[in-house]
Design a protein around this motif. Sequence first.
Motif, PDB file in Angstrom:
ATOM      1  N   ALA A  26     -85.531 -45.425  12.623  1.00  0.00           N
ATOM      2  CA  ALA A  26     -85.173 -45.850  11.272  1.00  0.00           C
ATOM      3  C   ALA A  26     -85.395 -44.704  10.304  1.00  0.00           C
ATOM      4  CB  ALA A  26     -86.006 -47.057  10.856  1.00  0.00           C
ATOM      5  N   SER A  27     -84.566 -44.610   9.283  1.00  0.00           N
ATOM      6  CA  SER A  27     -84.723 -43.600   8.252  1.00  0.00           C
ATOM      7  C   SER A  27     -85.696 -44.087   7.189  1.00  0.00           C
ATOM      8  CB  SER A  27     -83.371 -43.277   7.604  1.00  0.00           C
ATOM      9  OG  SER A  27     -82.494 -42.704   8.537  1.00  0.00           O
ATOM     10  N   ARG A  28     -86.422 -43.159   6.631  1.00  0.00           N
ATOM     11  CA  ARG A  28     -87.371 -43.508   5.577  1.00  0.00           C
ATOM     12  C   ARG A  28     -86.650 -43.935   4.310  1.00  0.00           C
ATOM     13  NH1 ARG A  28     -92.660 -41.967   5.820  1.00  0.00           N
ATOM     14  NH2 ARG A  28     -93.325 -40.824   7.668  1.00  0.00           N
ATOM     15  N   GLY A  29     -87.374 -44.671   3.479  1.00  0.00           N
ATOM     16  CA  GLY A  29     -86.860 -45.043   2.173  1.00  0.00           C
ATOM     17  C   GLY A  29     -85.854 -46.174   2.226  1.00  0.00           C
ATOM     18  N   PRO A  30     -85.233 -46.472   1.092  1.00  0.00           N
ATOM     19  CA  PRO A  30     -84.258 -47.567   1.035  1.00  0.00           C
ATOM     20  C   PRO A  30     -83.010 -47.220   1.833  1.00  0.00           C
ATOM     21  CG  PRO A  30     -84.231 -46.306  -1.008  1.00  0.00           C
ATOM     22  CD  PRO A  30     -85.394 -45.793  -0.215  1.00  0.00           C
ATOM     23  N   PRO A  31     -82.250 -48.219   2.277  1.00  0.00           N
ATOM     24  CA  PRO A  31     -81.009 -47.948   3.018  1.00  0.00           C
ATOM     25  C   PRO A  31     -80.031 -47.162   2.162  1.00  0.00           C
ATOM     26  CG  PRO A  31     -81.124 -50.251   2.362  1.00  0.00           C
ATOM     27  CD  PRO A  31     -82.467 -49.660   2.079  1.00  0.00           C
ATOM     28  N   ARG A  32     -79.375 -46.207   2.808  1.00  0.00           N
ATOM     29  CA  ARG A  32     -78.472 -45.318   2.077  1.00  0.00           C
ATOM     30  C   ARG A  32     -77.093 -45.304   2.720  1.00  0.00           C
ATOM     31  NH1 ARG A  32     -81.104 -40.079   2.948  1.00  0.00           N
ATOM     32  NH2 ARG A  32     -82.421 -41.103   4.490  1.00  0.00           N
ATOM     33  N   PRO A  33     -76.068 -44.893   1.972  1.00  0.00           N
ATOM     34  CA  PRO A  33     -74.704 -44.909   2.515  1.00  0.00           C
ATOM     35  C   PRO A  33     -74.468 -43.756   3.475  1.00  0.00           C
ATOM     36  CG  PRO A  33     -74.680 -44.009   0.295  1.00  0.00           C
ATOM     37  CD  PRO A  33     -76.089 -44.483   0.548  1.00  0.00           C
ATOM     38  N   LEU A  34     -73.547 -43.941   4.379  1.00  0.00           N
ATOM     39  CA  LEU A  34     -73.120 -42.894   5.292  1.00  0.00           C
ATOM     40  C   LEU A  34     -72.237 -41.913   4.539  1.00  0.00           C
ATOM     41  CD1 LEU A  34     -73.060 -42.013   8.344  1.00  0.00           C
ATOM     42  CD2 LEU A  34     -70.900 -43.275   8.480  1.00  0.00           C
ATOM     43  N   ARG A  35     -72.569 -40.646   4.641  1.00  0.00           N
ATOM     44  CA  ARG A  35     -71.804 -39.638   3.916  1.00  0.00           C
ATOM     45  C   ARG A  35     -70.336 -39.616   4.348  1.00  0.00           C
ATOM     46  NH1 ARG A  35     -70.066 -34.424   3.214  1.00  0.00           N
ATOM     47  NH2 ARG A  35     -70.935 -33.287   1.419  1.00  0.00           N
ATOM     48  N   ARG A  36     -70.085 -39.846   5.621  1.00  0.00           N
ATOM     49  CA  ARG A  36     -68.719 -39.800   6.136  1.00  0.00           C
ATOM     50  C   ARG A  36     -67.807 -40.816   5.452  1.00  0.00           C
ATOM     51  NH1 ARG A  36     -66.790 -37.375  10.557  1.00  0.00           N
ATOM     52  NH2 ARG A  36     -68.917 -36.860  11.241  1.00  0.00           N
ATOM     53  N   SER A  37     -68.339 -41.985   5.101  1.00  0.00           N
ATOM     54  CA  SER A  37     -67.508 -43.016   4.482  1.00  0.00           C
ATOM     55  C   SER A  37     -67.130 -42.644   3.044  1.00  0.00           C
ATOM     56  CB  SER A  37     -68.220 -44.364   4.504  1.00  0.00           C
ATOM     57  OG  SER A  37     -69.390 -44.335   3.695  1.00  0.00           O
ATOM     58  N   LEU A  38     -67.934 -41.780   2.394  1.00  0.00           N
ATOM     59  CA  LEU A  38     -67.643 -41.387   1.015  1.00  0.00           C
ATOM     60  C   LEU A  38     -66.821 -40.103   0.944  1.00  0.00           C
ATOM     61  CD1 LEU A  38     -71.004 -42.222  -0.780  1.00  0.00           C
ATOM     62  CD2 LEU A  38     -68.974 -43.639  -0.430  1.00  0.00           C
ATOM     63  N   GLN A  39     -66.357 -39.626   2.093  1.00  0.00           N
ATOM     64  CA  GLN A  39     -65.455 -38.480   2.131  1.00  0.00           C
ATOM     65  C   GLN A  39     -64.006 -38.959   2.044  1.00  0.00           C
ATOM     66  OE1 GLN A  39     -68.466 -35.910   5.056  1.00  0.00           O
ATOM     67  NE2 GLN A  39     -66.389 -36.401   5.725  1.00  0.00           N
TER      68      GLN A  39
END
Length: 412
Positions: A194-207
């Motif tokens: 799991a990644s630390r901190g709050p859930p974040r968006p996938l960079r690929r989807s914002l490309q």
Amino acid sequence: MRTLWPNLAGDDGLETVLEVPIPDEMFAASSNSGKSWRAIRTWLKSPRPSLDYERRAVEIQFLLGVIGAPLLPLPLSCSHSLYDRNIKAHPIEKSMASYIVQQYVAASGGEHALNSIESMCAVGKVKMAAADLSSDIRKIKSMKKGAGELGGFVLWQKSPALWSLELMLSGFKISAGCDGNVAWRQTPWQHSRASRGPPRPLRRSLQGLDPRGTADLFSNSICTGEKTINGDDCFVLKLEAESSTLMARSSSNAEINRHTIWGYFSQKTGLLVQLEDSQSLRIKSAGKEIQWETKTESLIQDYRAIGGVNIAHGGRTTVSLSRFGGDDAESCSRSRMEEIWSIEEIDFNVKGLSTECFLPPAELRIEWGDDCDEDRFRCKVLDKYSRSCASRSGKKKVVAIDEQNDDHDHHL
């Protein structure tokens, strides 16, 4: 892209549904089906005769670990209107940014069209290459001539913060996802983390794939000026991750100093033409401090209207990783990698796509160990990749990619 998978137990095996598509290039070797399956089996199982398999495997792990499924630093809410009704009440830099975002929403298809998208599925293919030593830059330069590792991916997304990605590159696979509460990744060489901190968006989807998320991301940005990208005059929007967000992602021996995002929006079309982010990470180990700098640039191209929404169908991403600090020159290095990606199919409002489709793996490790965060994971795979390159050459080398080559590669 082909969506069938061969039965590797025999050449005459039945075809079954594939989780991740295979690039058409793998079928171009022969029109004979038996030979085609053998070509795919070679792609999945065997190393190239001219490369050491272990070093190539480390390089592919490096590519997938860094450029396969990176996350952006800020969570998306997607709960407010895309239009700022109070533009004049903000400082001029914020007001200009709000106006540019509104133009982007209009150019992407309009607020009504973007809000009507509840889910999305995209199928694409990628080509990746990495360079650690100066001499290896030719590998990146020759990607247009066929060099690089081939792969494909499937991305599922459901508003506002549910997404799942499966990406296969030359037989190696990475899976990542977010169930709205936690973001995670899984690879054959590492347990689910799991990644630390709050859930974040996938960079690929914002490309260029998620205009609604992109507009939400830059809703709190400021306009810092103008810049020409590939001959296109653009407005530059800047967004800084807050200190509280950085602290949530940091640990006792890994501290993220900053993470900044820039969006370059065309003055002519209003669309996003480049997405850039840069972060600085400091790691303490054995009484030493090592500083890592990561810079990622994505050129977003080939916009096409799908269901009244403009979606980017291709682009190029370049990542530069720099390490410095420590007591010796060997602690300093620089690596560079590049990805060419394209979208083969995309569809909106997929029927039957429920929240259960985004559940994390049952064996997900949620304890916050030293290597569970994606940023520290990047550093570990880069260390492994650098050691592999050094052992191949017979001695350790200080990596230095000259600026002239950097500029040349950037404009490829």
